[in-house]
Design an enzyme around this catalytic site. Structure first.
Site, PDB file in Angstrom:
ATOM      1  N   ASP A  24       0.812  -1.233   0.000  1.00 36.04           N
ATOM      2  CA  ASP A  24       0.000   0.000   0.000  1.00 36.04           C
ATOM      3  C   ASP A  24       0.839   1.274   0.000  1.00 36.04           C
ATOM      4  O   ASP A  24       0.503   2.232   0.700  1.00 36.04           O
ATOM      5  CB  ASP A  24      -0.924   0.047   1.235  1.00 36.04           C
ATOM      6  CG  ASP A  24      -2.027  -0.985   1.150  1.00 36.04           C
ATOM      7  OD1 ASP A  24      -2.175  -1.612   0.079  1.00 36.04           O
ATOM      8  OD2 ASP A  24      -2.740  -1.169   2.151  1.00 36.04           O
ATOM      9  N   ASP A  78      -7.647  -6.384   9.622  1.00 35.74           N
ATOM     10  CA  ASP A  78      -7.176  -5.267   8.793  1.00 35.74           C
ATOM     11  C   ASP A  78      -7.312  -3.934   9.518  1.00 35.74           C
ATOM     12  O   ASP A  78      -6.734  -2.929   9.076  1.00 35.74           O
ATOM     13  CB  ASP A  78      -8.007  -5.171   7.511  1.00 35.74           C
ATOM     14  CG  ASP A  78      -7.899  -6.407   6.659  1.00 35.74           C
ATOM     15  OD1 ASP A  78      -6.784  -6.926   6.498  1.00 35.74           O
ATOM     16  OD2 ASP A  78      -8.944  -6.875   6.146  1.00 35.74           O
TER      17      ASP A  78
HETATM   18  C1  BGC Z   1      -0.952  -4.430  10.310  1.00 30.16           C
HETATM   19  C2  BGC Z   1       0.314  -5.064  10.821  1.00 30.16           C
HETATM   20  C3  BGC Z   1       0.213  -6.571  10.739  1.00 30.16           C
HETATM   21  C4  BGC Z   1      -0.195  -7.007   9.347  1.00 30.16           C
HETATM   22  C5  BGC Z   1      -0.405  -8.493   9.218  1.00 30.16           C
HETATM   23  C6  BGC Z   1      -1.293  -4.942   8.952  1.00 30.16           C
HETATM   24  O1  BGC Z   1      -2.531  -4.453   8.560  1.00 30.16           O
HETATM   25  O2  BGC Z   1      -0.822  -3.039  10.295  1.00 30.16           O
HETATM   26  O3  BGC Z   1       0.531  -4.671  12.150  1.00 30.16           O
HETATM   27  O4  BGC Z   1       1.441  -7.169  11.074  1.00 30.16           O
HETATM   28  O5  BGC Z   1      -1.383  -6.350   8.960  1.00 30.16           O
HETATM   29  O6  BGC Z   1      -1.542  -8.921   9.865  1.00 30.16           O
END
Ligand code: BGC
Length: 472
Positions: free
Chosen positions: A177, A410
């Site tokens: 992103d 998410d």
């Molecule tokens: C989060 C991270 C996390 C990753 C995997 C992301 O959306 O910000 O902290 O490690 O997702 O779940």
């Protein structure tokens, strides 16, 4: 805003489904053995074309334990998932529920203990991270590029370069992103956000991504895949040149070559659909099919397509690969597609094309992707696990991978104070009726979700129940 009947039914049935589970096989078991360490030879030549070929891929024991502890979770707990380095302290290991206590060295040591040939890290800590959203904002402010380099990338490079790990192929998925935001969410586009304008004007995404790729890519046994969004984000180009995301994004990636010493050889490929929900393909209809006398992707009423050139990740990834090669990347780059949550099985999956001659009804009743809109990205209700990880599923695609660990959120569905830098994004609120970036549609998010990266048993159960191919 009213929900369509089908979607209301779907949202009401989130937890209902019987699970049939049994064991599934992980990626092909290793036959190739460890890669040789080159003696100062040509790095590009020392690397194999597809690191997943013949490889056993590392299973993160922390994710695996969480999955195995859930009802039916045993059936997928042996799947390889991405190890996210989502903050500086994750390098050494920390007490966060997301990354857990294992640091980079611990994972590499464990990978050797498993006899794995490939380990998948996610490099995810850019300054001003996640500029078009709030749920995964990180610890580094927009201007902190020096800290990104010296306190984050350099220590990772140091560990990955340890000769003790020379025999393992290290896949680095770089900065989810980030770069496509500099095309789609900046002025003068109506979708611009102030944070993305800042990251474009200060150059720190370009600086950070090229630095990461160059420094990590200089090691003899690493494989860099840059994040390239998904078809529901940058799949617009030829059909509607007014909003060309496709060619512009590939050109932006191409412009990284030469920055911070990054060469085309440092980049082994690109990954699409990371942590997203876009289907691999729509089995029952084509995006340019004529329905009701007009091609679907030329019909302004069919908001689901909205002039997108693609209907799924396979076609998009393959086409984007060619476009990247045209912009200076090597002709042997390979794509990865994150299929961790794009299965769309379950009760509401259509079993054939609709017979309607009304184009809107036809598309809504024929599509497997059940989202309200392709811009929806947060904890999508009704989603299921997608294809299990596999090597070389299609020409030009190195592997289907599970980079987003299923069961990890998410974003929080309501504001939760935290010390991770994470904000609250309304796109994670099930009651939110949307903004310009998702065409003012409902968010489609599940309720009662924790902070991004934190575990949700309920989401895990739904992903398992709605898996496609089914888990059995
Ligand atoms: C989060 C991270 C996390 C990753 C995997 C992301 O959306 O910000 O902290 O490690 O997702 O779940």
């Amino acid at each position: 805003m009213t929900l369509s009947r089908r979607k209301q039914k779907r949202l009401g049935a989130l937890t209902a489904a019987a699970l049939a589970v049994a064991s599934v096989s992980a990626l092909a078991v290793n036959t190739a053995g460890a890669q040789e360490t080159p003696d100062g030879g040509d790095i590009a030549q020392a690397k194999v074309d597809n690191p997943y070929e013949g490889a056993q891929v590392y299973v993160n024991p922390q994710w695996s334990a969480r999955a195995a502890a859930e009802p039916g979770g045993d059936a997928i707990a042996d799947q390889p998932t991405g190890v996210w380095l989502d903050r500086i302290s994750a390098i050494e290991g920390n007490d966060s529920p997301t990354t857990g206590s294992m640091g980079v060295r611990d994972h590499l040591d464990e990978a050797i203990a498993q006899g794995a040939d490939v380990i998948q890290f996610v490099i995810y800590n850019l300054p001003g991270r996640d500029c078009a959203a709030l749920a995964s904002n990180g610890e580094l402010p927009a201007g902190a590029i020096d800290r990104y380099k010296s306190e984050y990338i350099d220590p990772i490079v140091e560990i990955q370069s340890d000769p003790a790990y020379a025999g393992i192929r290290i896949v680095n998925v770089i900065e989810i992103d980030s770069l496509p935001n500099l095309v789609t969410n900046v002025s003068p586009r109506p979708t611009a956000t102030p944070n993305c304008d800042t990251m474009k004007s200060n150059g720190n995404y370009v600086d950070g991504v090229s630095y990461a790729a160059a420094e990590l890519g200089a090691l003899p046994n690493t494989y860099q895949y840059l994040d390239a969004g998904h078809h529901g984000w940058i799949g617009w180009g030829d059909t509607n040149p007014e909003y060309d995301n496709f060619h512009a994004s590939a050109a932006l990636f191409g412009s990284l070559i030469g920055e911070n010493g990054m060469t085309a050889d440092h980049v082994n490929g690109f990954i699409t659909n990371t942590a997203n929900y876009s289907a691999l393909e729509e089995p029952y209809w084509e995006v340019d099919q004529v329905v009701g006398g007009q091609a679907i992707n030329q019909n302004p009423n069919v908001k689901w397509v909205d002039w997108n050139d693609f209907n799924g990740e396979i076609d998009f990834s393959t086409a984007f690969r060619d476009e990247l090669v045209a912009n200076g990347f090597n002709s042997d780059i390979g794509m990865l597609i994150d299929t961790s949550r794009n299965g769309w099985g379950g009760d509401y999956r259509p079993t054939g094309a609709s017979t309607s001659t009304d184009p809107v009804t036809f598309v809504d009743d024929s599509r497997i992707d059940q989202r309200f809109q392709k811009g929806n990205w947060c904890n999508q209700a009704g989603a299921g696990l997608g294809e299990r990880p596999q090597v070389a599923p299609e020409a030009g695609i190195d592997a289907y991978v599970w980079i987003k660990p299923p069961g990890e959120s998410d974003g929080a569905s309501e504001e939760i104070p935290n010390d991770e830098g994470k904000g609250f994004d309304q796109m994670c609120d099930p009651a939110y009726e949307g903004n310009i970036r998702n065409g003012f549609n409902m968010s489609g998010a599940r309720g009662e979700m924790p902070l991004s990266g934190h575990w949700s048993s309920e989401q895990f159960a739904e992903l398992l129940a709605n898996a496609y191919p089914p888990v059995n």
